[in-house]
Design a protein around this motif. Sequence first.
Motif, PDB file in Angstrom:
ATOM      1  N   ALA A   1     -33.684  44.096 -54.132  1.00 13.13           N
ATOM      2  CA  ALA A   1     -33.870  45.592 -55.157  1.00 13.13           C
ATOM      3  C   ALA A   1     -33.811  46.727 -54.085  1.00 13.13           C
ATOM      4  N   SER A   2     -33.215  47.794 -54.622  1.00 16.61           N
ATOM      5  CA  SER A   2     -33.365  49.232 -53.938  1.00 16.61           C
ATOM      6  C   SER A   2     -33.418  50.199 -55.010  1.00 16.61           C
ATOM      7  N   ASP A   3     -33.923  51.244 -54.657  1.00 18.91           N
ATOM      8  CA  ASP A   3     -34.502  52.593 -55.497  1.00 18.91           C
ATOM      9  C   ASP A   3     -33.230  52.703 -56.456  1.00 18.91           C
ATOM     10  N   PHE A   4     -33.324  53.282 -57.450  1.00 18.58           N
ATOM     11  CA  PHE A   4     -32.506  53.694 -58.512  1.00 18.58           C
ATOM     12  C   PHE A   4     -31.874  54.919 -58.035  1.00 18.58           C
ATOM     13  N   LYS A   5     -30.346  54.933 -57.776  1.00 18.44           N
ATOM     14  CA  LYS A   5     -29.650  56.262 -57.647  1.00 18.44           C
ATOM     15  C   LYS A   5     -28.586  56.470 -58.758  1.00 18.44           C
ATOM     16  N   PHE A   6     -28.364  57.691 -58.829  1.00 15.84           N
ATOM     17  CA  PHE A   6     -27.281  58.030 -59.939  1.00 15.84           C
ATOM     18  C   PHE A   6     -25.889  58.203 -59.206  1.00 15.84           C
ATOM     19  N   SER A   7     -25.589  56.926 -58.978  1.00 18.84           N
ATOM     20  CA  SER A   7     -24.286  56.561 -58.211  1.00 18.84           C
ATOM     21  C   SER A   7     -23.005  56.645 -59.162  1.00 18.84           C
ATOM     22  N   ALA A   8     -21.909  56.545 -58.465  1.00 15.18           N
ATOM     23  CA  ALA A   8     -20.581  56.522 -59.444  1.00 15.18           C
ATOM     24  C   ALA A   8     -20.742  55.697 -60.390  1.00 15.18           C
ATOM     25  N   LYS A   9     -21.153  54.422 -60.102  1.00 16.21           N
ATOM     26  CA  LYS A   9     -21.385  53.384 -61.124  1.00 16.21           C
ATOM     27  C   LYS A   9     -22.164  53.764 -62.339  1.00 16.21           C
ATOM     28  N   VAL A  10     -23.286  54.416 -62.009  1.00  9.60           N
ATOM     29  CA  VAL A  10     -24.427  54.956 -62.983  1.00  9.60           C
ATOM     30  C   VAL A  10     -23.671  55.990 -64.034  1.00  9.60           C
ATOM     31  N   ALA A  11     -23.021  56.784 -63.290  1.00 12.06           N
ATOM     32  CA  ALA A  11     -22.429  57.950 -63.845  1.00 12.06           C
ATOM     33  C   ALA A  11     -21.210  57.426 -64.833  1.00 12.06           C
ATOM     34  N   GLY A  12     -20.399  56.345 -64.630  1.00 10.30           N
ATOM     35  CA  GLY A  12     -19.446  55.792 -65.593  1.00 10.30           C
ATOM     36  C   GLY A  12     -20.293  55.247 -66.715  1.00 10.30           C
ATOM     37  N   VAL A  13     -21.502  54.817 -66.746  1.00 10.45           N
ATOM     38  CA  VAL A  13     -21.879  54.261 -67.933  1.00 10.45           C
ATOM     39  C   VAL A  13     -23.176  54.917 -68.486  1.00 10.45           C
ATOM     40  N   PHE A  14     -23.648  56.173 -68.058  1.00 13.36           N
ATOM     41  CA  PHE A  14     -24.720  56.960 -68.031  1.00 13.36           C
ATOM     42  C   PHE A  14     -24.886  57.153 -69.663  1.00 13.36           C
TER      43      PHE A  14
ATOM     44  N   GLN B   1     -39.132  64.430 -63.954  1.00  7.92           N
ATOM     45  CA  GLN B   1     -39.819  62.928 -63.394  1.00  7.92           C
ATOM     46  C   GLN B   1     -39.351  62.589 -62.444  1.00  7.92           C
ATOM     47  N   PHE B   2     -37.850  62.639 -62.002  1.00  5.80           N
ATOM     48  CA  PHE B   2     -37.286  62.035 -60.919  1.00  5.80           C
ATOM     49  C   PHE B   2     -37.822  63.091 -59.585  1.00  5.80           C
ATOM     50  N   ILE B   3     -38.157  64.282 -59.761  1.00  7.02           N
ATOM     51  CA  ILE B   3     -38.691  65.086 -58.520  1.00  7.02           C
ATOM     52  C   ILE B   3     -40.136  64.747 -58.362  1.00  7.02           C
ATOM     53  N   ARG B   4     -40.138  64.487 -56.958  1.00 10.10           N
ATOM     54  CA  ARG B   4     -41.266  64.027 -56.238  1.00 10.10           C
ATOM     55  C   ARG B   4     -42.347  64.962 -56.742  1.00 10.10           C
ATOM     56  N   PRO B   5     -43.485  64.406 -56.805  1.00  7.49           N
ATOM     57  CA  PRO B   5     -44.870  65.256 -57.266  1.00  7.49           C
ATOM     58  C   PRO B   5     -44.898  66.518 -56.620  1.00  7.49           C
ATOM     59  N   ILE B   6     -44.943  66.446 -55.136  1.00  7.78           N
ATOM     60  CA  ILE B   6     -44.951  67.258 -54.041  1.00  7.78           C
ATOM     61  C   ILE B   6     -44.278  68.466 -54.418  1.00  7.78           C
ATOM     62  N   TYR B   7     -43.115  68.372 -55.086  1.00  6.48           N
ATOM     63  CA  TYR B   7     -42.155  69.511 -55.215  1.00  6.48           C
ATOM     64  C   TYR B   7     -42.233  69.922 -56.639  1.00  6.48           C
ATOM     65  N   ARG B   8     -42.839  69.412 -57.534  1.00  4.40           N
ATOM     66  CA  ARG B   8     -42.615  69.771 -58.862  1.00  4.40           C
ATOM     67  C   ARG B   8     -43.256  71.168 -59.017  1.00  4.40           C
ATOM     68  N   GLU B   9     -44.398  71.357 -58.530  1.00  2.00           N
ATOM     69  CA  GLU B   9     -44.857  73.038 -58.755  1.00  2.00           C
ATOM     70  C   GLU B   9     -43.916  73.842 -58.267  1.00  2.00           C
TER      71      GLU B   9
ATOM     72  N   VAL C   1     -39.073  55.928 -57.871  1.00  6.31           N
ATOM     73  CA  VAL C   1     -38.119  56.948 -57.992  1.00  6.31           C
ATOM     74  C   VAL C   1     -38.581  57.851 -59.504  1.00  6.31           C
ATOM     75  N   LEU C   2     -38.751  57.096 -60.540  1.00  4.59           N
ATOM     76  CA  LEU C   2     -39.488  57.744 -61.590  1.00  4.59           C
ATOM     77  C   LEU C   2     -40.845  57.675 -61.697  1.00  4.59           C
ATOM     78  N   ILE C   3     -41.512  58.896 -61.555  1.00  2.00           N
ATOM     79  CA  ILE C   3     -43.081  58.850 -61.335  1.00  2.00           C
ATOM     80  C   ILE C   3     -43.725  59.896 -62.734  1.00  2.00           C
ATOM     81  N   PRO C   4     -44.004  59.351 -63.422  1.00  5.61           N
ATOM     82  CA  PRO C   4     -44.387  60.109 -64.944  1.00  5.61           C
ATOM     83  C   PRO C   4     -45.934  60.740 -64.706  1.00  5.61           C
ATOM     84  N   TYR C   5     -46.016  61.954 -65.403  1.00  2.00           N
ATOM     85  CA  TYR C   5     -47.359  62.200 -65.431  1.00  2.00           C
ATOM     86  C   TYR C   5     -47.910  62.055 -66.882  1.00  2.00           C
ATOM     87  N   LYS C   6     -49.219  62.404 -67.111  1.00  2.00           N
ATOM     88  CA  LYS C   6     -49.862  62.602 -68.511  1.00  2.00           C
ATOM     89  C   LYS C   6     -49.141  63.770 -69.116  1.00  2.00           C
ATOM     90  N   LEU C   7     -49.255  63.620 -70.480  1.00  2.24           N
ATOM     91  CA  LEU C   7     -48.751  64.812 -71.051  1.00  2.24           C
ATOM     92  C   LEU C   7     -49.641  66.134 -70.815  1.00  2.24           C
TER      93      LEU C   7
END
Length: 248
Positions: free
Chosen positions: A20-33, A141-149, A210-216
């Motif tokens: 397993a590796s971290d999810f990436k928006f690769s060419a493969k993902v772009a094709g089926v996004f 949700q894909f932005i690391r929490p330390i950079y969201r603010e 990669v996807l780190i959700p917050y509470k509402l």
Amino acid sequence: MSEKVNKEADEVFKEEIKQASDFKFSAKVAGVFDDMVNRSVPFYGEIQRMVAELAADHAQEGTNVYDLGCSTGTTMIGMDTMIPPDIRFVGIDDSTEMLQKCDMKLKEAGFVRPYELIAADIQQGADVQNASVVVLCLTLQFIRPIYRERLLKTIVNGLAPNGVLILVEKIITEDSVFNRDFIKYYYNYKRRNHYSEMEISQKREALENVLIPYKLSENIHLLREVGFSSCETFFKWYNFTGIIAIKK
């Protein structure tokens, strides 16, 4: 105008992945996004319609409308049908493959308005200027929490008075006692859309870091902290939500 691009089926996680590796928006993902997001996000079409009509009510003449994490351009195509054609659109994404697909879809949708597509990692900052609407649709949700603010402060500073941020996010429950149930209901949704147990499991593992959700409540608190004066939820389905925030 309807989209003419053929939607390839999402089979990214159909075969067993040995390591397993971290999810990436690769060419493969772009094709089926487009297929992936329609089968993975509940009421995705309705969310897009809601985003478009909210944007239309707040777009101001002589300003820009930004879609940060624009992916293949579905949100911009939806907004184009409701926002006057003289307002400029700016789409930003760090995946060049996504932007290539986006540009093709915009052209096939008959875009006549001025627009610009920019390859940039918004996690490192975003150049937002003279904006009346900024959209973050399943992006923050894909932005690391330390950079969201920092990113949200950049958006606030780039918004005109009465400008809005339209935020669509995956979230976790306010009370953890409900979280397991909501996740179960979400995976049932994916099963109904013909994802196998292997696909669900392998994508969950790929997204874990990669996807780190917050509470509402945490998202709303953050929006108020960076300078938005009013926030309101416009969509909620178990662990998905939409929020509109206004800068006065």
